[in-house]
Design a protein around this motif. Sequence first.
Motif, PDB file in Angstrom:
ATOM      1  N   LYS A  45       0.805  -1.219   0.000  1.00 57.41           N
ATOM      2  CA  LYS A  45       0.000   0.000   0.000  1.00 57.41           C
ATOM      3  C   LYS A  45       0.841   1.273   0.000  1.00 57.41           C
ATOM      4  CE  LYS A  45      -3.971  -2.125   2.331  1.00 57.41           C
ATOM      5  NZ  LYS A  45      -4.848  -2.104   3.520  1.00 57.41           N
ATOM      6  N   LEU A  46       2.179   1.117  -0.064  1.00 58.74           N
ATOM      7  CA  LEU A  46       3.043   2.283  -0.014  1.00 58.74           C
ATOM      8  C   LEU A  46       3.151   2.957  -1.373  1.00 58.74           C
ATOM      9  CD1 LEU A  46       6.020   1.025   2.195  1.00 58.74           C
ATOM     10  CD2 LEU A  46       3.929   2.186   2.917  1.00 58.74           C
ATOM     11  N   SER A  47       3.299   4.259  -1.359  1.00 60.70           N
ATOM     12  CA  SER A  47       3.551   5.006  -2.585  1.00 60.70           C
ATOM     13  C   SER A  47       5.010   4.815  -3.003  1.00 60.70           C
ATOM     14  CB  SER A  47       3.272   6.490  -2.357  1.00 60.70           C
ATOM     15  OG  SER A  47       4.191   7.016  -1.404  1.00 60.70           O
ATOM     16  N   GLU A  48       5.362   5.310  -4.183  1.00 61.05           N
ATOM     17  CA  GLU A  48       6.737   5.184  -4.673  1.00 61.05           C
ATOM     18  C   GLU A  48       7.723   5.861  -3.725  1.00 61.05           C
ATOM     19  OE1 GLU A  48       8.153   3.561  -7.161  1.00 61.05           O
ATOM     20  OE2 GLU A  48       6.258   2.631  -7.723  1.00 61.05           O
ATOM     21  N   SER A  49       7.392   7.050  -3.247  1.00 62.63           N
ATOM     22  CA  SER A  49       8.299   7.767  -2.345  1.00 62.63           C
ATOM     23  C   SER A  49       8.431   7.054  -1.000  1.00 62.63           C
ATOM     24  CB  SER A  49       7.796   9.200  -2.122  1.00 62.63           C
ATOM     25  OG  SER A  49       6.489   9.204  -1.569  1.00 62.63           O
ATOM     26  N   GLN A  50       7.322   6.490  -0.503  1.00 67.06           N
ATOM     27  CA  GLN A  50       7.378   5.740   0.747  1.00 67.06           C
ATOM     28  C   GLN A  50       8.174   4.457   0.577  1.00 67.06           C
ATOM     29  OE1 GLN A  50       3.094   5.507   1.269  1.00 67.06           O
ATOM     30  NE2 GLN A  50       3.153   6.934   2.996  1.00 67.06           N
ATOM     31  N   LYS A  61      10.640   3.972  -1.510  1.00 62.53           N
ATOM     32  CA  LYS A  61      12.057   4.324  -1.608  1.00 62.53           C
ATOM     33  C   LYS A  61      12.679   4.480  -0.224  1.00 62.53           C
ATOM     34  CE  LYS A  61      15.300   7.590  -3.666  1.00 62.53           C
ATOM     35  NZ  LYS A  61      15.484   8.801  -4.513  1.00 62.53           N
ATOM     36  N   LYS A  62      11.932   5.067   0.706  1.00 68.31           N
ATOM     37  CA  LYS A  62      12.451   5.259   2.058  1.00 68.31           C
ATOM     38  C   LYS A  62      12.685   3.926   2.763  1.00 68.31           C
ATOM     39  CE  LYS A  62      10.343   9.796   2.805  1.00 68.31           C
ATOM     40  NZ  LYS A  62       9.336  10.573   3.589  1.00 68.31           N
ATOM     41  N   ILE A  63      11.799   2.965   2.516  1.00 72.28           N
ATOM     42  CA  ILE A  63      11.899   1.696   3.229  1.00 72.28           C
ATOM     43  C   ILE A  63      12.907   0.741   2.580  1.00 72.28           C
ATOM     44  CG2 ILE A  63      10.196   0.154   2.134  1.00 72.28           C
ATOM     45  CD1 ILE A  63       9.034  -0.177   5.034  1.00 72.28           C
ATOM     46  N   ARG A  64      13.306   1.032   1.328  1.00 76.10           N
ATOM     47  CA  ARG A  64      14.277   0.180   0.645  1.00 76.10           C
ATOM     48  C   ARG A  64      15.606   0.109   1.391  1.00 76.10           C
ATOM     49  NH1 ARG A  64      12.852  -1.643  -4.285  1.00 76.10           N
ATOM     50  NH2 ARG A  64      11.301  -0.484  -5.493  1.00 76.10           N
ATOM     51  N   LYS A  65      15.945   1.154   2.119  1.00 76.18           N
ATOM     52  CA  LYS A  65      17.190   1.162   2.880  1.00 76.18           C
ATOM     53  C   LYS A  65      17.222   0.039   3.907  1.00 76.18           C
ATOM     54  CE  LYS A  65      20.051   4.274   5.677  1.00 76.18           C
ATOM     55  NZ  LYS A  65      20.182   5.636   6.254  1.00 76.18           N
ATOM     56  N   LYS A  66      16.049  -0.382   4.360  1.00 74.91           N
ATOM     57  CA  LYS A  66      15.968  -1.408   5.395  1.00 74.91           C
ATOM     58  C   LYS A  66      15.967  -2.826   4.839  1.00 74.91           C
ATOM     59  CE  LYS A  66      13.205   1.523   8.483  1.00 74.91           C
ATOM     60  NZ  LYS A  66      11.949   1.596   9.291  1.00 74.91           N
ATOM     61  N   MET A  67      15.789  -2.978   3.525  1.00 76.45           N
ATOM     62  CA  MET A  67      15.687  -4.318   2.945  1.00 76.45           C
ATOM     63  C   MET A  67      16.457  -4.376   1.628  1.00 76.45           C
ATOM     64  SD  MET A  67      11.611  -3.952   2.210  1.00 76.45           S
ATOM     65  CE  MET A  67      11.427  -5.637   1.688  1.00 76.45           C
ATOM     66  N   GLN A  68      17.312  -5.371   1.500  1.00 71.34           N
ATOM     67  CA  GLN A  68      18.173  -5.496   0.334  1.00 71.34           C
ATOM     68  C   GLN A  68      18.153  -6.935  -0.176  1.00 71.34           C
ATOM     69  OE1 GLN A  68      20.057  -2.908  -1.199  1.00 71.34           O
ATOM     70  NE2 GLN A  68      18.785  -1.624   0.114  1.00 71.34           N
ATOM     71  N   MET A  69      18.636  -7.122  -1.401  1.00 67.14           N
ATOM     72  CA  MET A  69      18.600  -8.449  -2.015  1.00 67.14           C
ATOM     73  C   MET A  69      19.968  -8.806  -2.589  1.00 67.14           C
ATOM     74  SD  MET A  69      15.756  -9.931  -4.642  1.00 67.14           S
ATOM     75  CE  MET A  69      15.745 -11.661  -5.162  1.00 67.14           C
ATOM     76  N   MET A 126      29.181   2.964  -4.023  1.00 67.69           N
ATOM     77  CA  MET A 126      28.800   4.325  -3.679  1.00 67.69           C
ATOM     78  C   MET A 126      27.344   4.609  -4.057  1.00 67.69           C
ATOM     79  SD  MET A 126      30.616   6.960  -2.328  1.00 67.69           S
ATOM     80  CE  MET A 126      32.296   7.024  -2.951  1.00 67.69           C
ATOM     81  N   GLU A 127      26.811   3.853  -5.034  1.00 65.56           N
ATOM     82  CA  GLU A 127      25.447   4.111  -5.522  1.00 65.56           C
ATOM     83  C   GLU A 127      24.388   4.088  -4.423  1.00 65.56           C
ATOM     84  OE1 GLU A 127      24.322   3.347 -10.057  1.00 65.56           O
ATOM     85  OE2 GLU A 127      24.786   1.508  -8.968  1.00 65.56           O
ATOM     86  N   PRO A 128      24.341   3.053  -3.552  1.00 63.28           N
ATOM     87  CA  PRO A 128      23.319   3.063  -2.495  1.00 63.28           C
ATOM     88  C   PRO A 128      23.460   4.258  -1.562  1.00 63.28           C
ATOM     89  CG  PRO A 128      24.321   0.888  -2.717  1.00 63.28           C
ATOM     90  CD  PRO A 128      25.145   1.812  -3.537  1.00 63.28           C
ATOM     91  N   LEU A 129      24.689   4.664  -1.289  1.00 64.39           N
ATOM     92  CA  LEU A 129      24.916   5.806  -0.404  1.00 64.39           C
ATOM     93  C   LEU A 129      24.448   7.104  -1.070  1.00 64.39           C
ATOM     94  CD1 LEU A 129      28.480   4.849   0.883  1.00 64.39           C
ATOM     95  CD2 LEU A 129      26.297   4.508   2.054  1.00 64.39           C
ATOM     96  N   ASN A 130      24.690   7.224  -2.364  1.00 62.43           N
ATOM     97  CA  ASN A 130      24.238   8.414  -3.090  1.00 62.43           C
ATOM     98  C   ASN A 130      22.720   8.506  -3.136  1.00 62.43           C
ATOM     99  OD1 ASN A 130      26.873   9.226  -3.631  1.00 62.43           O
ATOM    100  ND2 ASN A 130      26.952   8.161  -5.599  1.00 62.43           N
ATOM    101  N   ALA A 131      22.070   7.345  -3.144  1.00 61.25           N
ATOM    102  CA  ALA A 131      20.604   7.322  -3.227  1.00 61.25           C
ATOM    103  C   ALA A 131      19.937   7.561  -1.875  1.00 61.25           C
ATOM    104  CB  ALA A 131      20.139   5.993  -3.807  1.00 61.25           C
ATOM    105  N   HIS A 132      20.540   7.026  -0.792  1.00 62.16           N
ATOM    106  CA  HIS A 132      19.857   7.028   0.496  1.00 62.16           C
ATOM    107  C   HIS A 132      20.542   7.851   1.590  1.00 62.16           C
ATOM    108  CE1 HIS A 132      16.883   3.993  -0.647  1.00 62.16           C
ATOM    109  NE2 HIS A 132      17.859   3.378  -1.293  1.00 62.16           N
TER     110      HIS A 132
END
Length: 334
Positions: A84-89, A91-99, A119-125
């Motif tokens: 039920k999360l929006s795209e922006s929401q 994106k915020k929660i992606r930091k907590k879960m990775q694959m 460096m890419e994940p750090l630049n994004a989050h």
Amino acid sequence: MDNSVLVRIKGLNKRFIKKSGPFFNRKTQEVYAVNNLNLEIKRGEILGIIGESGCGKTTTARIMMRLMKESSGEIWFDNADLCKLSESQTKKIRKKMQMIFQDPYDTLNPGMRIVDILMEPLNAHEKELSHQKKFEKVKQAIESIDLKPAEDFIYRYPHQLSGGQRQRIAIARAIILKPLFIAADEPTSMLDVSVRAGILNLLKDLKKKMGLTMMFITHDLSTASYMCDRIAVMYQGKIVEVGPTKKIIQAPTHPYTKALVSVVKDLNYFIANKEYIILDGEVDSTREIVGCPFVARCPHRESQCHTIEPRLENLEQGHFVSCHCHHQIIEKTS
């Protein structure tokens, strides 16, 4: 909601449309990849997902990671319904879960240096960090995966690394944001046998040091027995048995689980029982499930198995099985 559970999946479904035939007379058919899947992953555990190719393991992981959209259902992660999360929401929660993906050759951009990849994940989050702090985090991540000194690897390109080193970099990319949860999709299946044990031990060490929760997807029971606290057995998009690893391996109850255990390669861990070698046939994802999904291949099927869908039943604390005939099977093997 129970705070001991980090991930709770409820009634998850995924359908694909398969097209076949000539362009001017195309036929469409639904493929049932995930079928009303229910599953819980507890905080701090490694849950193994095992099953044949085509049973829906990877599709489930991709939906959880929001790389694919579900047809219906709920995925609760850290008390938030991801569906039920929006795209922006999201994106915020992606930091907590990775694959961590299966093939390190495909998951790393061949045109980027290792420092740029990490460096890419750090630049994004973590945009607020200075370049120097990001660089230090990259070095720490590389050394945490036992590639030392980091300076020897940080400016290389993926083709300058071995397969095992590539997968370690993929793991570093997954942990650099210090997530709560990692889904590992057969992370050693594309690697030489000689380096698999090192990757598995690395994942176990990281889980302990970082307090990670993990979903470990595999088709190899011996690997699952080494890595996982619990094992969930998946067949045709459904969980047919789930429980503590020792219980699933030593006392499997569902006929499909018994079949998997009977054909396992590592006989130092398991004793093969020829009575339960898998029957002819494959996972049929184009058939809508009516009754038990395993009925066509089950040696114990009864009339009710063809028409009534079995539910996961708690046999004892933490051990669930979805089978109408499990009482008779237990009596025969006891």
